[in-house]
Design an enzyme around this catalytic site. Sequence first.
Site, short mmCIF file in Angstrom:
data_model
loop_
_atom_site.label_atom_id
_atom_site.label_comp_id
_atom_site.label_asym_id
_atom_site.label_seq_id
_atom_site.Cartn_x
_atom_site.Cartn_y
_atom_site.Cartn_z
N HIS A 140 0.88 -1.18 0.00
CA HIS A 140 0.00 0.00 0.00
C HIS A 140 0.91 1.23 0.00
O HIS A 140 2.02 1.17 0.56
CB HIS A 140 -0.82 -0.07 1.29
CG HIS A 140 -1.91 0.94 1.44
ND1 HIS A 140 -1.68 2.25 1.78
CD2 HIS A 140 -3.26 0.81 1.34
CE1 HIS A 140 -2.84 2.88 1.88
NE2 HIS A 140 -3.81 2.03 1.62
N LYS B 274 -10.83 -1.09 9.96
CA LYS B 274 -11.00 -2.22 9.04
C LYS B 274 -11.50 -3.45 9.76
O LYS B 274 -11.76 -4.48 9.15
CB LYS B 274 -9.68 -2.49 8.32
CG LYS B 274 -9.33 -1.31 7.42
CD LYS B 274 -8.33 -1.61 6.37
CE LYS B 274 -8.14 -0.36 5.53
NZ LYS B 274 -6.90 -0.36 4.79
C1 PLP Z 1 -5.94 0.46 4.69
C2 PLP Z 1 -4.53 0.08 4.61
C3 PLP Z 1 -3.53 0.97 5.05
C4 PLP Z 1 -3.80 2.37 5.53
O1 PLP Z 1 -4.58 2.38 6.69
P1 PLP Z 1 -5.08 3.80 7.29
O2 PLP Z 1 -6.14 3.37 8.26
O3 PLP Z 1 -5.61 4.58 6.15
O4 PLP Z 1 -3.90 4.43 7.93
C5 PLP Z 1 -2.23 0.53 4.99
N1 PLP Z 1 -1.91 -0.69 4.53
C6 PLP Z 1 -2.85 -1.57 4.11
C7 PLP Z 1 -2.43 -2.92 3.63
C8 PLP Z 1 -4.19 -1.21 4.13
O5 PLP Z 1 -5.11 -2.07 3.71
#
Ligand code: PLP
Length: 404
Positions: A121, A224
């Site tokens: 990411h 998430k």
């Molecule tokens: C969503 C995500 C991020 C970023 O998370 P934030 O909550 O926006 O800081 C980083 N790495 C992965 C693999 C993700 O799925």
Amino acid sequence: MLDVKKIRADFPILSRKVNGQDLVYFDNAATSQTPQQVIDVIVDYYSRLNANIHRGVHKLSQEATDAYEEARIKIQKHFNAAQFYEIILTSGTTESINLIASGYSTILQAGDQLIISALEHHSNIVPWQMLCEKTGAELKVIPMTLKGTLDMQAYESLLSPKTKLVFVNHVSNALGTVNPIEEIITKAHAYGAKVLIDGAQACPHIKPDVQALDVDFYVTSAHKLCGPTGVGMLYGKSELLKALPPYQGGGEMIATVTFEKTTYADLPHKFEAGTPNIAGGIAFGAALDYMNGIGMEAIASYEAELLAYATAELKKIEGIIIFGEAEEKTAVISFNVGVQHPYDLGSILDQMGIAVRTGHHCAQPIMDFFEIPGTVRASFSFYNTFEEIDRLIAGVRKAVKMLQ
Ligand SMILES: *Cc1c(COP(=O)(O)O)cnc(C)c1O
């Protein structure tokens, strides 16, 4: 077996209409929905407990502090950290990564090497590029294969005594690939390198044991995994966290302040300057309770069934191309149909009340690898159903017809 009907009743948003249709929410890899049990904890905080923490002698402040610190213990237990003070509460994965990158800017030297993977990411790429610019360290990239997995032989050949840090995500948010992090960690440690695992995409499906993994740093976001936005965590081995300088200066993170010299607070407060997202931290703990109440294994096996069904049904559509076919995958499908632009497909699906993601999913290097502008990404959660997948399949078929 999960009682999905009962679970769905916990999520008020799932009974919403979108464009006149029942919402089908398949953008779980971007953010998950929030159950009433977690919403209630946030409402309860502002209705009954609202006060600043760690400093007040009064009752409200003490109760708020207790609730916040209880959440930290829940997070510690969930990830099996040895000590509660190895859990740093942050605003999320992105901040957790930047905290480590900032700390290492005082430790790394020109000529040191860092390794990241082609599956990252942007939030696990850009901070390390900035760190390299600051320190003169060099960034190496583990290449990916056509299946969307990491080339582990190439990884071994990149490792050397110059390698100081390795950063890999546990699960790719764009493709759903589960990376072999045990092997990545063991091999890095053989060269004395430290490893940070970005668990943002793994934690909704997998319960990592940071001690069993022997991982040095593990980061994730609450939003998430059924928690609120703007809160997350950094796990770090205590000796490594102690060796890092503070990230931000301010209140909470100090022991004593004079104009001549400031001494820093102990862990975890050294890294928690300022008033934190108190309600968010407490709700993060409640979200873990909620997920554990259902059971992470039951969640993973139900989601695997959803993934298998959706993959088989999508493959029946003419012209479908699925990106990322690792043997070990979480319930994420990235796809395109023929030459149709993913944005057009996504917009038509939205008209039908079906929420998917389109674009590069904050992972442009993966899109460059496949030489595509982006994909349509459907990502499933334990509250999704087989009937919803049928609606997606019918929707994709209809959209393709409309676009022809
Ligand atoms: C969503 C995500 C991020 C970023 O998370 P934030 O909550 O926006 O800081 C980083 N790495 C992965 C693999 C993700 O799925």
